[in-house]
Enzyme design. Structure first.
Site, PDB file in Angstrom:
ATOM      1  N   ASP A 168      -2.778  -1.703   9.451  1.00 26.07           N
ATOM      2  CA  ASP A 168      -2.583  -2.448   8.719  1.00 26.07           C
ATOM      3  C   ASP A 168      -1.450  -3.061   8.716  1.00 26.07           C
ATOM      4  O   ASP A 168      -1.280  -4.987   9.179  1.00 26.07           O
ATOM      5  CB  ASP A 168      -3.250  -2.829   7.679  1.00 26.07           C
ATOM      6  CG  ASP A 168      -3.782  -3.711   6.868  1.00 26.07           C
ATOM      7  OD1 ASP A 168      -4.678  -4.586   7.900  1.00 26.07           O
ATOM      8  OD2 ASP A 168      -3.452  -4.262   5.542  1.00 26.07           O
ATOM      9  N   LEU A 169      -0.612  -3.005   8.025  1.00 26.29           N
ATOM     10  CA  LEU A 169       0.643  -3.228   7.608  1.00 26.29           C
ATOM     11  C   LEU A 169       1.557  -4.061   9.055  1.00 26.29           C
ATOM     12  O   LEU A 169       1.987  -5.417   9.324  1.00 26.29           O
ATOM     13  CB  LEU A 169       1.475  -2.927   7.268  1.00 26.29           C
ATOM     14  CG  LEU A 169       3.108  -3.172   6.823  1.00 26.29           C
ATOM     15  CD1 LEU A 169       2.816  -3.929   5.840  1.00 26.29           C
ATOM     16  CD2 LEU A 169       4.357  -2.234   6.056  1.00 26.29           C
ATOM     17  N   ARG A 187      -0.632   7.836  16.116  1.00 26.26           N
ATOM     18  CA  ARG A 187      -1.205   9.239  16.304  1.00 26.26           C
ATOM     19  C   ARG A 187      -2.351   8.644  16.933  1.00 26.26           C
ATOM     20  O   ARG A 187      -2.542   9.250  17.906  1.00 26.26           O
ATOM     21  CB  ARG A 187      -1.993   9.693  14.853  1.00 26.26           C
ATOM     22  CG  ARG A 187      -1.296  10.794  14.377  1.00 26.26           C
ATOM     23  CD  ARG A 187      -2.364  11.369  13.022  1.00 26.26           C
ATOM     24  NE  ARG A 187      -1.483  10.530  12.156  1.00 26.26           N
ATOM     25  CZ  ARG A 187      -1.668  11.015  10.938  1.00 26.26           C
ATOM     26  NH1 ARG A 187      -1.669  12.240  10.260  1.00 26.26           N
ATOM     27  NH2 ARG A 187      -1.755   9.581  10.183  1.00 26.26           N
ATOM     28  N   GLY A 203       3.029   4.220  12.709  1.00 28.95           N
ATOM     29  CA  GLY A 203       2.117   3.498  11.677  1.00 28.95           C
ATOM     30  C   GLY A 203       1.858   2.524  12.312  1.00 28.95           C
ATOM     31  O   GLY A 203       1.367   1.310  12.333  1.00 28.95           O
ATOM     32  N   ALA A 204       2.254   2.459  13.790  1.00 30.53           N
ATOM     33  CA  ALA A 204       1.821   1.072  14.568  1.00 30.53           C
ATOM     34  C   ALA A 204       0.823   1.128  15.265  1.00 30.53           C
ATOM     35  O   ALA A 204       0.759   0.137  15.040  1.00 30.53           O
ATOM     36  CB  ALA A 204       2.821   1.572  15.716  1.00 30.53           C
ATOM     37  N   HIS A 246       7.176  -6.166  -7.768  1.00 31.46           N
ATOM     38  CA  HIS A 246       6.928  -7.352  -7.771  1.00 31.46           C
ATOM     39  C   HIS A 246       7.202  -8.259  -9.281  1.00 31.46           C
ATOM     40  O   HIS A 246       8.673  -9.006 -10.087  1.00 31.46           O
ATOM     41  CB  HIS A 246       5.411  -7.989  -8.039  1.00 31.46           C
ATOM     42  CG  HIS A 246       5.442  -7.588  -5.917  1.00 31.46           C
ATOM     43  ND1 HIS A 246       5.816  -6.816  -5.471  1.00 31.46           N
ATOM     44  CD2 HIS A 246       4.389  -7.697  -5.672  1.00 31.46           C
ATOM     45  CE1 HIS A 246       5.467  -6.555  -4.355  1.00 31.46           C
ATOM     46  NE2 HIS A 246       3.878  -6.946  -4.523  1.00 31.46           N
TER      47      HIS A 246
HETATM   48  C1  BG6 Z   1       0.828  -6.458  -2.761  1.00 27.44           C
HETATM   49  C2  BG6 Z   1      -0.411  -5.819  -3.999  1.00 27.44           C
HETATM   50  O1  BG6 Z   1       2.327  -5.479  -3.259  1.00 27.44           O
HETATM   51  O2  BG6 Z   1       1.150  -7.197  -3.242  1.00 27.44           O
HETATM   52  C3  BG6 Z   1      -1.449  -6.412  -3.462  1.00 27.44           C
HETATM   53  O3  BG6 Z   1      -0.564  -4.663  -2.975  1.00 27.44           O
HETATM   54  C4  BG6 Z   1      -1.755  -8.364  -3.964  1.00 27.44           C
HETATM   55  O4  BG6 Z   1      -2.537  -6.126  -3.905  1.00 27.44           O
HETATM   56  C5  BG6 Z   1       0.447  -8.904  -2.801  1.00 27.44           C
HETATM   57  O5  BG6 Z   1      -2.825  -8.560  -3.678  1.00 27.44           O
HETATM   58  C6  BG6 Z   1       0.690 -10.059  -3.117  1.00 27.44           C
HETATM   59  O6  BG6 Z   1       1.350 -10.445  -2.357  1.00 27.44           O
HETATM   60  P1  BG6 Z   1       1.215 -11.567  -2.373  1.00 27.44           P
HETATM   61  O7  BG6 Z   1       2.442 -12.228  -1.662  1.00 27.44           O
HETATM   62  O8  BG6 Z   1       0.149 -12.333  -1.866  1.00 27.44           O
HETATM   63  O9  BG6 Z   1       1.476 -12.894  -4.089  1.00 27.44           O
END
Ligand code: BG6
Length: 495
Positions: free
Chosen positions: A24-25, A54, A20-21, A246
């Site tokens: 976005d991530l 790709r 996935g180079a 989270h």
């Molecule tokens: C991501 C979510 O995991 O965490 C996002 O997919 C969210 O929707 C983000 O905005 C929040 O991360 P942080 O570090 O900005 O609190």
């Protein structure tokens, strides 16, 4: 262990392989983290990165991408030569055969061992496929003195069953010790500080229980909307996007017992124990403990913002939740009877992630008349972001002849106390994975426990009659969220 960085061993020559180079991530998080680690001299000279995707980028195109994430550098030639690119289809064995050859030649050229870290920065649907191809092509095997590890990032499945399938599928190619599951909240300095606060001080732990704590509130409020991630968010919603991962991670660190040692397994054992104690309500009871909301247009910082249903790639009659508030119970000796309130939402008035421990009120106030009328309960507020602070709220006498008591705050701020800058979550996590330190990653049983907690809520939300309350962008969610707390005599503490 991560909190004792000074004792760690150095990274030997290794290769990070990013699937996935071109995504976005990679450009938003992974490449900037690598640039910063390099800048801080945390990576050895014998460190290579192979980007796989790709798109027909070639080494040159990939290196351009790498350069744009290392803004401000004057010369980067010896940095850039560590980066290689392989164009390939993730679902074809030939990609993995070419990758094996490329890795061999890089390692021979470098004259190092074969320590490899695969980072799956792709859509989650590909995690299972890529890991089984890595297995099939022999790339998941460790050499005698080398390490082979793999990073995946949430979401880990869509529900308990699919999370289990993902774990089982990955375990066919990789052992649990090789798998590093990222929840980037665990990479945040202030989240790690929850353990330092609780277990390096004698004053907090004695009152950290049902005898002194009246209720616990955890808030993850975001000011942003869904931006360009509409397609993803429509299928996720706040429950899967934030609460399952989270929020339950923060919750487990706040409520768990002291670990025997600060090692990965010790900490993960305690997290699993507390997650196993979270009461799982029957589906029909979810409605009385949960508030689901969706924002409509409103005003944030004097700017008009659109409603969720007007955002890009969102259905005009979408029922996806952008806000969830829940009352949870933890059935163990420490927390029985203490309500645990959690809430998260997009388009709140401000970005604010915090934990509030609200303590019982003083049993008797010997002050005359209304003198203590403005006195709120004692609170310990753990501000995770954007301010990194810990605040203790208590009563103090207002200067003057009378005994007027008011709530005041004592504040510790990271920024004002430490000169060291906080590490970015991805810098810490990538370095820990390279070092093989699993403390800040999720174990498979943590993931499935967390899904078990949200499962009845997922089922309840699937009922078309489950209420979806509208709230204006720029507010703290629907008023029903306040009622949820009022019904047990509580109220939210907003900053
Ligand atoms: C991501 C979510 O995991 O965490 C996002 O997919 C969210 O929707 C983000 O905005 C929040 O991360 P942080 O570090 O900005 O609190």
């Amino acid at each position: 262990m991560s909190l004792q960085r000074q004792h760690r061993r150095k990274i030997e020559g290794s290769t990070l392989i990013i699937f996935g180079a071109s995504g976005d991530l990679t450009s938003r998080k992974i490449l900037p983290a690598i640039a910063s680690l390099w800048d801080q001299d945390q990576l050895p000279d014998e460190f290579s990165v192979v980007g796989v995707a790709r798109s027909p980028l070639g080494n040159e195109g990939f290196r351009k991408l790498v350069m744009s994430s290392a803004a401000g550098w004057e010369s980067a030639a010896n940095y850039l030569e560590n980066f290689h690119y392989l164009q390939g289809d993730y679902t074809s064995i030939s990609t993995y055969q070419s990758l094996a050859k490329l890795l061999d030649s890089i390692e021979q050229g470098r004259q190092t061992g074969k320590s490899r870290l695969f980072y799956l920065a792709t859509i989650p649907d590909l995690f299972g496929k890529i890991s089984s191809f890595l297995g099939e092509s022999g790339l998941s095997q460790n050499g005698a003195s080398d390490s082979t590890r793999i990073i995946i990032e949430k979401p880990f499945g869509d529900d308990t069953q699919s999370a289990q399938q993902l774990n089982d599928g990955m375990h066919r190619s990789f052992s649990e010790e090789q798998i590093f599951r990222i929840d980037h909240y665990l990479g945040k300095e202030t989240v790690q500080n929850l353990l330092a606060l609780r277990f390096s001080n004698a004053v907090f732990e004695p009152v950290w229980n049902r005898n002194y704590v009246n209720n616990v509130q955890i808030t993850v409020a975001e000011q942003l909307g869904v931006g360009h991630r509409g397609n993803f968010y429509e299928h996720a919603g706040a429950l899967k996007d934030i609460i399952q991962n989270h929020m339950l991670q923060v919750l487990s660190l706040v409520l768990m017992e002291a670990p025997a040692t600060m090692t990965a397994d010790s900490i993960q054992n305690e997290k699993v124990k507390v997650l196993s104690s979270v009461e799982i309500p029957p589906v029909q009871d979810v409605v009385s403990r949960t508030v689901r909301g969706q924002y409509f247009n409103g005003v944030i910082n004097s700017d008009e913002v659109r409603g969720y249903r007007e955002e890009q790639n969102i259905s005009p009659d979408s029922k996806t939740e952008t806000f969830v508030a829940m009352r949870l119970a933890v059935d163990n000796w420490r927390w029985a009877g203490v309500p645990i309130f959690i809430r998260t939402g997009k388009r709140m008035p401000k970005r604010e992630t915090q934990v509030v421990m609200e303590f019982n009120r003083a049993p008797h106030l010997p002050f005359a008349g209304n003198s203590a009328r403005q006195l709120g309960p004692n609170r310990l507020i753990l501000r995770i972001q954007p301010e990194e602070e810990i605040k203790l709220v208590f009563g103090a006498k207002v200067p003057g002849q009378d005994y007027n008591i008011r709530s005041v705050a004592m504040n510790f701020s990271y920024a004002n106390t430490f000169r060291e800058a906080s590490w970015d979550a991805y810098e810490r996590l990538i370095l820990d994975a390279l070092l093989g330190d699993r403390t800040l990653f999720l174990r498979s049983d943590e993931v499935t426990k967390a899904w078990e907690i949200v499962e009845p809520v997922q089922q309840a939300f699937a009922d078309p009659d489950f209420p979806l309350y509208p709230y204006a962008a720029g507010t703290y969610g629907p008023k029903e969220s306040n009622k949820l707390l009022q019904s047990t005599g509580h109220y939210w503490h907003n900053s």
